[in-house]
Design a protein around this motif. Structure first.
Motif, PDB file in Angstrom:
ATOM      1  N   GLY A  17      10.254   1.682  -7.042  1.00  0.00           N
ATOM      2  CA  GLY A  17       9.013   0.934  -6.937  1.00  0.00           C
ATOM      3  C   GLY A  17       9.201  -0.535  -6.608  1.00  0.00           C
ATOM      4  O   GLY A  17       8.273  -1.325  -6.753  1.00  0.00           O
ATOM      5  N   GLU A  27       0.833  -1.214   0.000  1.00  0.00           N
ATOM      6  CA  GLU A  27       0.000   0.000   0.000  1.00  0.00           C
ATOM      7  C   GLU A  27       0.863   1.257   0.000  1.00  0.00           C
ATOM      8  O   GLU A  27       1.895   1.321   0.638  1.00  0.00           O
ATOM      9  CB  GLU A  27      -0.859   0.039   1.275  1.00  0.00           C
ATOM     10  CG  GLU A  27      -2.067  -0.863   1.233  1.00  0.00           C
ATOM     11  CD  GLU A  27      -2.766  -0.876   2.580  1.00  0.00           C
ATOM     12  OE1 GLU A  27      -2.912   0.212   3.177  1.00  0.00           O
ATOM     13  OE2 GLU A  27      -3.124  -1.974   3.035  1.00  0.00           O
ATOM     14  N   LYS A  28       0.357   2.253  -0.718  1.00  0.00           N
ATOM     15  CA  LYS A  28       1.093   3.507  -0.833  1.00  0.00           C
ATOM     16  C   LYS A  28       1.274   4.175   0.542  1.00  0.00           C
ATOM     17  O   LYS A  28       2.350   4.689   0.838  1.00  0.00           O
ATOM     18  CB  LYS A  28       0.365   4.456  -1.793  1.00  0.00           C
ATOM     19  CG  LYS A  28       1.245   5.621  -2.212  1.00  0.00           C
ATOM     20  CD  LYS A  28       0.539   6.602  -3.128  1.00  0.00           C
ATOM     21  CE  LYS A  28       1.428   7.805  -3.420  1.00  0.00           C
ATOM     22  NZ  LYS A  28       1.841   8.541  -2.211  1.00  0.00           N
ATOM     23  N   ASP A  38       4.765   5.256   2.168  1.00  0.00           N
ATOM     24  CA  ASP A  38       5.023   6.649   2.575  1.00  0.00           C
ATOM     25  C   ASP A  38       5.511   6.714   4.021  1.00  0.00           C
ATOM     26  O   ASP A  38       6.441   7.454   4.349  1.00  0.00           O
ATOM     27  CB  ASP A  38       3.745   7.494   2.443  1.00  0.00           C
ATOM     28  CG  ASP A  38       3.446   7.828   0.987  1.00  0.00           C
ATOM     29  OD1 ASP A  38       4.326   7.602   0.128  1.00  0.00           O
ATOM     30  OD2 ASP A  38       2.345   8.316   0.704  1.00  0.00           O
TER      31      ASP A  38
END
Ligand SMILES: [Zn+2]
Length: 124
Positions: free
Chosen positions: A91, A2-3, A7
């Motif tokens: 990524g 998940e982003k 983060d």
């Protein structure tokens, strides 16, 4: 991955990177010729007539040896943190560098710079 999680991990890594650099700069001077390399500062104590010169030398050598040991640990950790930040940019963060499987979040929460999953980590 998940982003939000990435983060949050990025924030932790950046904080750790700042702390490591601050600690390294206190015990070592940056080697201008090698990127990311630090040399331990050789401490120098002011000559004092009260202090036996041999004792003073021994102290300097001992502090230098300690500084090298700590410096290496900090330097290795900083390199791992920076590689993790690179993986975030590319990524590929959270993918085991060995078996290419996605690592469980718990593993990354325990060590945001983990490069390998637990199984592959055991192989090293
Ligand atoms: Zn693996």
């Amino acid at each position: 991955m998940e982003k939000n999680f990435i983060d949050q991990q990025k924030k932790r890594l950046l904080t750790e990177q700042t702390e490591l650099k601050a600690r390294l700069s206190r015990i070592a001077k940056k080697d201008p010729n090698v990127k990311g390399d630090y040399d331990a500062k050789f401490p120098s104590y002011a000559a004092n007539e009260e202090v036996d010169r041999n004792y003073e030398n021994a102290l300097e050598v001992e502090d230098y040896t300690n500084a090298i040991g700590v410096e290496n640990i900090l330097e290795l950790r900083l390199a791992a943190v920076e590689r993790a930040l690179e993986r975030i940019e590319k990524g590929s963060y959270g993918t085991c560098s060995h078996c290419k499987k996605e690592q469980p979040q718990a593993r990354l929460e325990a060590d945001p710079a983990a490069e390998r999953c637990l199984d592959c980590g055991k192989l090293v």
